[in-house]
Design a protein around this motif. Structure first.
Motif, PDB file in Angstrom:
ATOM      1  N   SER A   1      30.486  -0.443  -9.936  1.00  0.00           N
ATOM      2  CA  SER A   1      28.677  -1.010  -9.752  1.00  0.00           C
ATOM      3  C   SER A   1      28.132  -1.558  -9.024  1.00  0.00           C
TER       4      SER A   1
ATOM      5  N   ASP B   1      26.531   3.403 -15.882  1.00  0.00           N
ATOM      6  CA  ASP B   1      27.763   2.926 -15.527  1.00  0.00           C
ATOM      7  C   ASP B   1      28.537   2.367 -16.553  1.00  0.00           C
ATOM      8  N   GLU B   2      29.778   3.259 -16.642  1.00  0.00           N
ATOM      9  CA  GLU B   2      31.061   2.524 -17.923  1.00  0.00           C
ATOM     10  C   GLU B   2      30.341   3.027 -19.728  1.00  0.00           C
TER      11      GLU B   2
HETATM   12 MG   LIG Z   1      32.371  -1.792 -13.145  1.00  0.00          MG
END
Ligand SMILES: [Mg+2]
Ligand SMILES: Nc1ncnc2c1ncn2[C@@H]1O[C@H](COP(=O)(O)OP(=O)(O)O)[C@@H](O)[C@H]1O
Length: 275
Positions: free
Chosen positions: A55, A181-182
């Motif tokens: 991240s 992101d995820e």
């Molecule tokens: Mg992350």
């Protein structure tokens, strides 16, 4: 038609990026000397266990976090400069979009999903309400999302539906590179599959670059042409998805692969068929 460029080419060039959340010289860096280029033609997966710096890296790449070391260039221009003017910020934000995992805090509970998706079209593209609504409808249709669902409030839909709308909110401006992101990490496997398929076909149809960040190798292998494996803030392996999955060079990649090999036959088939 493969090879047809429907939108403008975009490129993010990260050079020797580093980020330390500690005072200089103390503690370990979250990201340490990573260089990576992503373009509107990329489908790159960034994979690594929780805390490996994924991240932090992508947030620096899309200007949400300032690097401690190194630089990020957008279409050849250094990011701090691009983001220093209103016009530059608009251009960058309309071309490069970031979607995070947490959809509960990213939606205003007082606005309908339609309002939320419409806002970037108005703010970043300067569309009036009518044009922006038409764009919302077009975006929902291209993602095969039920338009009647858009009249609900964020808390009135499931986590999977909310995540689909958060992706729609990013795609409504027709970005050239989407950083996810995820985005499926908190969802059931069946919902994950549906969202991955949605992302994959959208990006292929619109020639939109994708950076897909996940701690899970299966989802990443499903969607990405190339994979970067991160551990403790550095890249331990990178290559085509086939090479990384079939001929891993790093023991850590092997470790991540165990989960992949642990998939049942049906899932393996689905993953293989879609690649
Ligand atoms: Mg992350
Ligand atoms: N805002 C922050 N303040 C302090 N430490 C942070 C912050 N964000 C991330 N970190 C630390 O940086 C490291 C990498 O985190 P992160 O980039 O979130 O990893 P990942 O996304 O791979 O899970 C972790 O050790 C994390 O605790």
């Amino acid at each position: 038609m493969s090879g047809t460029v429907r939108g403008a080419y975009a490129e993010i060039d990260a050079r020797h990026l580093g980020k330390s959340f500690h005072r200089r010289g103390s503690g370990k860096a979250a990201v340490n000397d990573i260089s990576m280029k992503v373009t509107s033609a990329s489908a790159i997966g960034i994979v690594g266990e929780s805390g490996s710096g994924k991240s932090t890296l992508v947030r620096m790449m899309c200007g949400l976090l300032e690097p401690t070391d190194g630089s990020v260039a957008y279409n050849g221009a250094a990011l701090p400069g691009v983001l220093s003017t209103r016009g530059g910020r608009r251009e960058f934000r309309s071309r490069i979009q970031y979607v995070a995992q947490d959809t509960t805090s990213s939606f205003d509970p007082r606005r309908t999903l339609r309002d939320a998706v419409r806002l970037p079209a108005q703010r970043l593209l300067g569309m009036d309400a009518t044009a922006a609504n038409a764009r919302v409808d077009e975006t929902l249709a291209s993602l095969e999302l039920d338009p009647s669902m858009a009249d609900r409030y964020p808390t009135e839909v499931s986590g999977g539906q909310r995540q689909r709308f958060s992706i729609a909110r990013a795609l409504v401006v027709k970005p050239r590179i989407l950083l996810c992101d995820e985005v499926v990490s908190a969802l059931d496997v069946s919902v994950q599959g549906a969202i991955l398929n949605m992302l994959k076909s959208y990006c292929a149809a619109e020639d939109c670059g994708l950076v897909f960040v996940s701690h899970g190798l299966p989802a990443t292998a499903f969607i990405a042409d190339d994979i970067v494996v991160m551990r403790s803030g550095v890249i331990v392996e990178q290559g085509t998805t086939d090479d990384v999955v079939e001929r891993p060079q790093d023991p850590y990649t092997e470790q991540l692969l165990e989960a992949y090999r642990g998939l049942d036959e049906v899932e393996q088939l689905a993953v293989a068929a879609a690649r």
